[in-house]
Scaffold this motif. Sequence first.
Motif, mmCIF file in Angstrom:
data_model
loop_
_atom_site.group_PDB
_atom_site.id
_atom_site.type_symbol
_atom_site.label_atom_id
_atom_site.label_comp_id
_atom_site.label_asym_id
_atom_site.label_seq_id
_atom_site.Cartn_x
_atom_site.Cartn_y
_atom_site.Cartn_z
ATOM 1 N N PRO A 89 6.203 0.137 10.139
ATOM 2 C CA PRO A 89 7.583 0.505 9.717
ATOM 3 C C PRO A 89 7.983 1.165 10.969
ATOM 4 O O PRO A 89 7.859 1.674 11.903
ATOM 5 C CB PRO A 89 6.595 2.466 9.307
ATOM 6 C CG PRO A 89 5.600 2.117 8.622
ATOM 7 C CD PRO A 89 4.800 0.438 9.541
ATOM 8 N N ALA A 90 9.875 1.270 10.822
ATOM 9 C CA ALA A 90 10.177 1.575 12.287
ATOM 10 C C ALA A 90 9.938 2.941 13.156
ATOM 11 O O ALA A 90 10.125 3.561 12.053
ATOM 12 C CB ALA A 90 11.488 1.137 12.126
ATOM 13 N N VAL A 91 10.156 3.190 14.505
ATOM 14 C CA VAL A 91 9.733 4.381 14.539
ATOM 15 C C VAL A 91 10.709 4.569 15.898
ATOM 16 O O VAL A 91 11.592 3.529 16.247
ATOM 17 C CB VAL A 91 8.205 4.425 15.745
ATOM 18 C CG1 VAL A 91 7.454 4.645 14.386
ATOM 19 C CG2 VAL A 91 8.433 3.289 16.959
ATOM 20 N N VAL A 98 0.661 -1.408 -0.340
ATOM 21 C CA VAL A 98 -0.180 -0.099 0.123
ATOM 22 C C VAL A 98 0.643 1.301 -0.204
ATOM 23 O O VAL A 98 0.702 2.438 -0.018
ATOM 24 C CB VAL A 98 -1.048 -0.229 1.013
ATOM 25 C CG1 VAL A 98 -2.045 -1.311 1.105
ATOM 26 C CG2 VAL A 98 -0.369 -0.117 2.388
ATOM 27 N N ALA A 99 2.375 1.311 0.352
ATOM 28 C CA ALA A 99 2.851 2.375 0.164
ATOM 29 C C ALA A 99 4.262 1.296 0.105
ATOM 30 O O ALA A 99 4.304 0.711 0.281
ATOM 31 C CB ALA A 99 2.654 2.998 1.489
ATOM 32 N N ASP A 100 5.587 2.803 0.371
ATOM 33 C CA ASP A 100 6.475 2.265 -0.193
ATOM 34 C C ASP A 100 7.033 1.577 1.414
ATOM 35 O O ASP A 100 7.199 1.622 2.863
ATOM 36 C CB ASP A 100 7.930 3.071 0.343
ATOM 37 C CG ASP A 100 7.576 3.985 -1.453
ATOM 38 O OD1 ASP A 100 7.291 3.939 -2.729
ATOM 39 O OD2 ASP A 100 8.559 5.378 -1.605
ATOM 40 N N GLY A 101 7.818 -0.235 0.843
ATOM 41 C CA GLY A 101 8.351 -0.768 2.265
ATOM 42 C C GLY A 101 6.826 -0.584 2.668
ATOM 43 O O GLY A 101 7.277 -1.950 4.635
ATOM 44 N N VAL A 102 5.984 -0.968 2.859
ATOM 45 C CA VAL A 102 4.744 -1.630 3.735
ATOM 46 C C VAL A 102 3.490 -2.211 2.774
ATOM 47 O O VAL A 102 2.690 -1.398 1.559
ATOM 48 C CB VAL A 102 3.997 -0.307 4.399
ATOM 49 C CG1 VAL A 102 2.625 -0.811 5.069
ATOM 50 C CG2 VAL A 102 4.986 0.788 5.131
ATOM 51 N N SER A 103 3.296 -3.365 3.430
ATOM 52 C CA SER A 103 1.813 -4.251 2.906
ATOM 53 C C SER A 103 1.065 -4.374 4.046
ATOM 54 O O SER A 103 2.023 -4.436 5.631
ATOM 55 C CB SER A 103 2.276 -5.908 2.375
ATOM 56 O OG SER A 103 3.671 -5.763 1.531
ATOM 57 N N GLU A 109 7.242 13.907 16.901
ATOM 58 C CA GLU A 109 6.089 14.519 15.608
ATOM 59 C C GLU A 109 6.827 13.543 14.819
ATOM 60 O O GLU A 109 5.745 12.976 13.707
ATOM 61 C CB GLU A 109 6.025 16.019 15.177
ATOM 62 C CG GLU A 109 5.166 16.681 16.405
ATOM 63 C CD GLU A 109 3.928 15.826 16.040
ATOM 64 O OE1 GLU A 109 3.004 16.050 15.273
ATOM 65 O OE2 GLU A 109 3.631 15.488 17.447
ATOM 66 N N THR A 110 8.466 13.730 14.545
ATOM 67 C CA THR A 110 8.623 13.255 13.432
ATOM 68 C C THR A 110 8.436 11.443 13.267
ATOM 69 O O THR A 110 8.112 10.754 12.498
ATOM 70 C CB THR A 110 10.226 12.697 13.138
ATOM 71 O OG1 THR A 110 10.524 14.172 12.933
ATOM 72 C CG2 THR A 110 11.198 12.479 11.861
ATOM 73 N N HIS A 111 8.266 10.826 14.527
ATOM 74 C CA HIS A 111 8.274 8.826 14.955
ATOM 75 C C HIS A 111 7.022 9.159 14.435
ATOM 76 O O HIS A 111 6.723 7.780 14.394
ATOM 77 C CB HIS A 111 9.320 9.375 15.837
ATOM 78 C CG HIS A 111 10.589 9.438 16.321
ATOM 79 N ND1 HIS A 111 11.684 8.775 15.043
ATOM 80 C CD2 HIS A 111 10.860 9.401 17.331
ATOM 81 C CE1 HIS A 111 12.244 9.150 15.903
ATOM 82 N NE2 HIS A 111 12.545 9.972 16.974
ATOM 83 N N SER A 112 5.751 10.133 15.026
ATOM 84 C CA SER A 112 4.198 9.290 14.564
ATOM 85 C C SER A 112 4.323 9.380 13.168
ATOM 86 O O SER A 112 3.252 9.273 13.300
ATOM 87 C CB SER A 112 3.878 10.206 15.860
ATOM 88 O OG SER A 112 3.824 11.492 15.175
ATOM 89 N N ALA A 113 4.831 10.574 12.258
ATOM 90 C CA ALA A 113 4.663 11.357 10.671
ATOM 91 C C ALA A 113 3.792 9.839 10.710
ATOM 92 O O ALA A 113 2.977 9.771 10.278
ATOM 93 C CB ALA A 113 5.146 11.598 10.587
ATOM 94 N N ALA A 114 4.636 8.483 10.293
ATOM 95 C CA ALA A 114 4.544 7.024 9.661
ATOM 96 C C ALA A 114 2.890 6.670 10.300
ATOM 97 O O ALA A 114 2.575 5.443 9.462
ATOM 98 C CB ALA A 114 5.621 5.811 9.924
ATOM 99 N N TYR A 115 2.796 6.573 11.161
ATOM 100 C CA TYR A 115 1.551 5.911 11.713
ATOM 101 C C TYR A 115 0.548 8.036 12.183
ATOM 102 O O TYR A 115 -0.014 7.318 13.138
ATOM 103 C CB TYR A 115 1.826 5.932 13.549
ATOM 104 C CG TYR A 115 2.166 4.072 13.001
ATOM 105 C CD1 TYR A 115 2.399 3.515 12.336
ATOM 106 C CD2 TYR A 115 3.694 4.231 13.215
ATOM 107 C CE1 TYR A 115 2.847 2.097 12.338
ATOM 108 C CE2 TYR A 115 4.600 3.333 12.322
ATOM 109 C CZ TYR A 115 4.100 1.937 12.889
ATOM 110 O OH TYR A 115 4.647 1.497 12.102
ATOM 111 N N VAL A 133 4.572 -3.603 20.547
ATOM 112 C CA VAL A 133 4.734 -2.040 21.263
ATOM 113 C C VAL A 133 5.454 -0.623 20.099
ATOM 114 O O VAL A 133 4.456 0.033 20.128
ATOM 115 C CB VAL A 133 5.649 -2.273 22.638
ATOM 116 C CG1 VAL A 133 5.643 -0.923 23.389
ATOM 117 C CG2 VAL A 133 4.638 -3.488 23.188
ATOM 118 N N PRO A 134 6.337 -0.512 19.960
ATOM 119 C CA PRO A 134 6.932 0.550 19.182
ATOM 120 C C PRO A 134 5.738 1.191 18.293
ATOM 121 O O PRO A 134 5.318 2.223 18.782
ATOM 122 C CB PRO A 134 7.749 0.118 18.502
ATOM 123 C CG PRO A 134 8.779 -1.044 19.005
ATOM 124 C CD PRO A 134 7.290 -2.290 19.804
#
Length: 315
Positions: free
Chosen positions: A72-74, A15-20, A97-103, A228-229
Amino acid sequence: MSLLIPGFDYRRVPVADGVSLNVAVAGSGSPLVLLHGFPQTHLMWRHVAADLAADHTVICPDLRGYGASDKPAVGTEGHADTDSAAHADGAAHADAETHSAAYSKRTMAADIVALARALGHDRFALAGHDRGALVAFRAGLDHPAAITHLACLDVLPTLDMWDVMRGTTAAVGFHLYLMAQPPGLPERMIAACPDDFFGHFLDLWTGDPEAIPAEVRTAYLDACRAAVPSIVADYRASAGVDVDHDRADRDAGRRLTMPLTVLQQDWGAALGYDAAAVWRAWADDLEHRTVGYGHFMAEEAPADIAKALRDLLSR
C-alpha cells in the motif's frame, strides 16, 4: 531474482481492500503460519518450512510491504516546508502517523488472520522472526481465539524494545531511529544506496555467512530495493502507533494466553536487561531460551528451530 521454496504451492490471497499477499503453502495437518523478518522474505523459512510440512500445513506469506506481496502506498512528499508553523506544532508527526497506519502491526496481524481464514483455518499456530515476530505478538493479543500457539524469534515487544534502547548501546539500533523519522528523508537516504543499507544487516547479523547463500542474498536485496517506502513505513509505525497499542494493552493488563516460545540471542547481557522477565510480563505460558545462533536462526540452525516449533505445538 525470483526464488521459490521447492515443493510449495504459490498463490496470491486477498486479505484486505486492495491488498493481496504472496504465500507459499505445503503439507497437511494442523496449520502453522511462519512470518519472516527484516531484511528478508518468506524464503528465510525455506529449510524449516520443508521440515515441518511433513506433518503440518505450513503457510509462509510475504508480509504486506515486503517481497512479492502488495505494498500500500505511503506518503514521502510534502515535508520540505519544515519551518512552517504547521510542522512546528506537530503536524509532521501526525502525517507520519497517518502514513504508517497501513503498516501498523495491528493491521499486519489482521492480514495474517484473514489469510489463514481464506485458506480454511479459523485457528492456527503462528511463528514469527524479527518484524514477523512483532506481527505475531500483536496477532496473539488482538486475536487470541485464532492463535493456538505462538513463537517469537529474536525480538522484544515494541514497547519494551524502546525502553531498553538507551545510551551508546542503542547505536546497534541506529536503523530504528533513522526509519522513525517523518516521511521523506529516510526513504531518500536508503534509496540512494539500498544494497549497502540492507546488505549491512545481512552481514552484521549473520553468525554463519554460509547460511545465506549468494542467490538468496540477491533475492533479499532485490526485494528490499523494490520496497523501500513500505519497509520504512513498517519501522515508522513501530515508533508510533505500535507503541500506543502496546502501551494500551499493558495498561489494560492484556496478556498472551496461548503457549508461547521465545528464542533469543543474549541481548540482555549486551543491553543490560532480563529478556525472560520482559516476556514473562506479557505471557501466561512462556518457554524462553537464550540461543547461540546469529540473528538469522531459522537459516543458521533450521533443525533446531523446527524442533523448537514442534515442541511448542505439543504443549
